[in-house]
Scaffold this motif. Sequence first.
Motif, PDB file in Angstrom:
ATOM      1  N   SER A 130       0.809  -1.220   0.000  1.00  0.00           N
ATOM      2  CA  SER A 130       0.000   0.000   0.000  1.00  0.00           C
ATOM      3  C   SER A 130       0.843   1.272   0.000  1.00  0.00           C
ATOM      4  N   SER A 131       2.169   1.126   0.199  1.00  0.00           N
ATOM      5  CA  SER A 131       3.027   2.311   0.230  1.00  0.00           C
ATOM      6  C   SER A 131       3.130   2.914  -1.160  1.00  0.00           C
ATOM      7  N   SER A 132       3.229   4.217  -1.164  1.00  0.00           N
ATOM      8  CA  SER A 132       3.357   4.906  -2.435  1.00  0.00           C
ATOM      9  C   SER A 132       4.800   4.850  -2.920  1.00  0.00           C
ATOM     10  N   ALA A 133       4.986   5.237  -4.147  1.00  0.00           N
ATOM     11  CA  ALA A 133       6.337   5.233  -4.715  1.00  0.00           C
ATOM     12  C   ALA A 133       7.236   6.233  -3.997  1.00  0.00           C
ATOM     13  N   ILE A 134       6.658   7.333  -3.544  1.00  0.00           N
ATOM     14  CA  ILE A 134       7.449   8.345  -2.833  1.00  0.00           C
ATOM     15  C   ILE A 134       7.925   7.798  -1.495  1.00  0.00           C
ATOM     16  N   ASP A 135       7.050   7.074  -0.776  1.00  0.00           N
ATOM     17  CA  ASP A 135       7.448   6.487   0.506  1.00  0.00           C
ATOM     18  C   ASP A 135       8.556   5.457   0.316  1.00  0.00           C
ATOM     19  N   LYS A 136       8.437   4.643  -0.708  1.00  0.00           N
ATOM     20  CA  LYS A 136       9.476   3.647  -0.974  1.00  0.00           C
ATOM     21  C   LYS A 136      10.807   4.328  -1.310  1.00  0.00           C
ATOM     22  N   TYR A 137      10.739   5.388  -2.083  1.00  0.00           N
ATOM     23  CA  TYR A 137      11.964   6.104  -2.443  1.00  0.00           C
ATOM     24  C   TYR A 137      12.597   6.764  -1.216  1.00  0.00           C
ATOM     25  N   GLN A 138      11.776   7.345  -0.338  1.00  0.00           N
ATOM     26  CA  GLN A 138      12.305   7.959   0.881  1.00  0.00           C
ATOM     27  C   GLN A 138      12.950   6.922   1.794  1.00  0.00           C
ATOM     28  N   ALA A 139      12.339   5.752   1.927  1.00  0.00           N
ATOM     29  CA  ALA A 139      12.920   4.700   2.762  1.00  0.00           C
ATOM     30  C   ALA A 139      14.259   4.228   2.200  1.00  0.00           C
ATOM     31  N   MET A 140      14.330   4.076   0.891  1.00  0.00           N
ATOM     32  CA  MET A 140      15.577   3.655   0.264  1.00  0.00           C
ATOM     33  C   MET A 140      16.659   4.725   0.426  1.00  0.00           C
ATOM     34  N   LEU A 141      16.287   5.981   0.279  1.00  0.00           N
ATOM     35  CA  LEU A 141      17.244   7.074   0.429  1.00  0.00           C
ATOM     36  C   LEU A 141      17.748   7.173   1.866  1.00  0.00           C
ATOM     37  N   TYR A 142      16.867   6.994   2.840  1.00  0.00           N
ATOM     38  CA  TYR A 142      17.272   7.041   4.249  1.00  0.00           C
ATOM     39  C   TYR A 142      18.231   5.897   4.586  1.00  0.00           C
ATOM     40  N   SER A 143      17.943   4.713   4.071  1.00  0.00           N
ATOM     41  CA  SER A 143      18.824   3.570   4.323  1.00  0.00           C
ATOM     42  C   SER A 143      20.211   3.804   3.745  1.00  0.00           C
ATOM     43  N   ALA A 144      20.269   4.360   2.542  1.00  0.00           N
ATOM     44  CA  ALA A 144      21.572   4.639   1.932  1.00  0.00           C
ATOM     45  C   ALA A 144      22.321   5.726   2.690  1.00  0.00           C
ATOM     46  N   ALA A 145      21.596   6.746   3.165  1.00  0.00           N
ATOM     47  CA  ALA A 145      22.248   7.833   3.899  1.00  0.00           C
ATOM     48  C   ALA A 145      22.792   7.366   5.243  1.00  0.00           C
ATOM     49  N   ILE A 146      22.176   6.362   5.865  1.00  0.00           N
ATOM     50  CA  ILE A 146      22.654   5.842   7.141  1.00  0.00           C
ATOM     51  C   ILE A 146      23.863   4.928   6.936  1.00  0.00           C
ATOM     52  N   LYS A 147      23.889   4.191   5.863  1.00  0.00           N
ATOM     53  CA  LYS A 147      24.987   3.253   5.636  1.00  0.00           C
ATOM     54  C   LYS A 147      26.302   3.961   5.341  1.00  0.00           C
ATOM     55  N   VAL A 148      26.247   5.135   4.755  1.00  0.00           N
ATOM     56  CA  VAL A 148      27.487   5.844   4.413  1.00  0.00           C
ATOM     57  C   VAL A 148      28.290   6.212   5.665  1.00  0.00           C
ATOM     58  N   PRO A 149      27.722   6.895   6.681  1.00  0.00           N
ATOM     59  CA  PRO A 149      28.528   7.185   7.879  1.00  0.00           C
ATOM     60  C   PRO A 149      28.911   5.935   8.655  1.00  0.00           C
ATOM     61  N   ALA A 150      28.055   4.912   8.639  1.00  0.00           N
ATOM     62  CA  ALA A 150      28.407   3.673   9.337  1.00  0.00           C
ATOM     63  C   ALA A 150      29.623   3.016   8.695  1.00  0.00           C
ATOM     64  N   ARG A 151      29.650   3.004   7.379  1.00  0.00           N
ATOM     65  CA  ARG A 151      30.809   2.436   6.689  1.00  0.00           C
ATOM     66  C   ARG A 151      32.054   3.284   6.915  1.00  0.00           C
ATOM     67  N   ALA A 152      31.882   4.601   6.986  1.00  0.00           N
ATOM     68  CA  ALA A 152      33.022   5.484   7.254  1.00  0.00           C
ATOM     69  C   ALA A 152      33.604   5.217   8.643  1.00  0.00           C
ATOM     70  N   ILE A 153      32.741   4.972   9.625  1.00  0.00           N
ATOM     71  CA  ILE A 153      33.214   4.666  10.980  1.00  0.00           C
ATOM     72  C   ILE A 153      33.977   3.349  10.993  1.00  0.00           C
ATOM     73  N   GLU A 154      33.486   2.359  10.274  1.00  0.00           N
ATOM     74  CA  GLU A 154      34.189   1.074  10.214  1.00  0.00           C
ATOM     75  C   GLU A 154      35.561   1.223   9.560  1.00  0.00           C
ATOM     76  N   MET A 155      35.632   2.014   8.512  1.00  0.00           N
ATOM     77  CA  MET A 155      36.927   2.247   7.870  1.00  0.00           C
ATOM     78  C   MET A 155      37.885   2.964   8.822  1.00  0.00           C
ATOM     79  N   TYR A 156      37.355   3.914   9.599  1.00  0.00           N
ATOM     80  CA  TYR A 156      38.192   4.618  10.579  1.00  0.00           C
ATOM     81  C   TYR A 156      38.716   3.655  11.642  1.00  0.00           C
ATOM     82  N   LEU A 157      37.858   2.763  12.129  1.00  0.00           N
ATOM     83  CA  LEU A 157      38.284   1.806  13.152  1.00  0.00           C
ATOM     84  C   LEU A 157      39.351   0.855  12.611  1.00  0.00           C
TER      85      LEU A 157
END
Length: 375
Positions: A130-157
């Motif tokens: 039932s989710s709209s295309a905009i909601d799906k796109y926002q969820a995908m964008l949020y997931s990608a935005a969270i993974k970038v700093p998490a991966r940066a922290i792992e590289m730093y460690l």
Amino acid sequence: MASSIAIRSRLVPSLLKLRSRNPRRALFSTEASSSSSNPSSKVSSSQQQSLFSDFPPPNHLPPPEAAAEAAVGKERKGLKYLSNGLIWAFTGATAAVGYTSYAYTLDEVNEKTKSFRESAMKPPPPALDSSSAIDKYQAMLYSAAIKVPARAIEMYLELRERVEEHVKGFTEPLSEKLLPDLHPSEQNVVYTLVLDLNETLLYTDWKRERGWRTFKRPGVDAFLEHLGKFYEIVVYSDQMDMYVYPVCEKLDPNGYIRYKLARGATKYENGKHYRDLSKLNRDPKRILYVSGNAFDTSLQPENCVPIKPYKLESDDTALVDLIPFLEYVARNGPADIRPVLASYERKDVAKEFLERSIEYQKRMQGQRQGRLWRR
């Protein structure tokens, strides 16, 4: 009739000349005159006037070169904002990494960011039908935005762990046994007296008119000579070998100092060189560390004997005042020196020992007098 023809022949050239000078005015004037005679011409005249007022003449339009320069200027301005933003972002990230490396250890950073990294690496929940295309796109964008700093922290460690492992070879003491084994006759008998060098036995000062000068602390000769009879004396400094060895040779020409340890024997941690008494190859129950900055320079505070730092005071007697306590320890031989030092609660040991001695003598004198009265 002839006169009217002559007048017309004179007026026609002048009218033609006036019309050639200002054709628009002539046009409007003729149209105005015609419009007065014909009402329908008023509409066409007003339309023509509005047409000329809406569109400026061609000579008011900007030239093509100016338009091109304006477009290039806007493009450069946008690139300037973008470059400044990237510079500020890089500066902020560098400052954050530097502060984190200075303020927190690797284990602390790992522990503080563990939950965030685990949550970021989890796959996102499946989107509902039932989710709209905009909601799906926002969820995908949020997931990608969270993974970038998490991966940066792992590289730093990972990078910091590699660097610390590489630097560890330069931060640990040179050997697990900094001193040779004690002679069998001295084991469980002789205590090891570890002495700091700067601000404890001497003071190094620099002035522009004379350069570097090293001053002996008052009473250092008597201190070494007297306690050399009871202790194994070791100098443990955070200075370089080229400084420690020649200074100790001049400080102790009689050889009361058995061993000299320099910066290579210290442990480098959090920007400081610490004395690691556990690497001395001696029983920690029989080690005393005397220093003007004892608790700040040793990894074993339970073995520390604090003393006032020497700053070229002419009336300094700290070393001489400490002799009675150290001699008492060597003569009585407690099984473990650490509880004895803990009872002083980081106070001035020499002063506290003197007060305890006076109190003990008074108590013993009172007991003797009581025995005499009972007799």
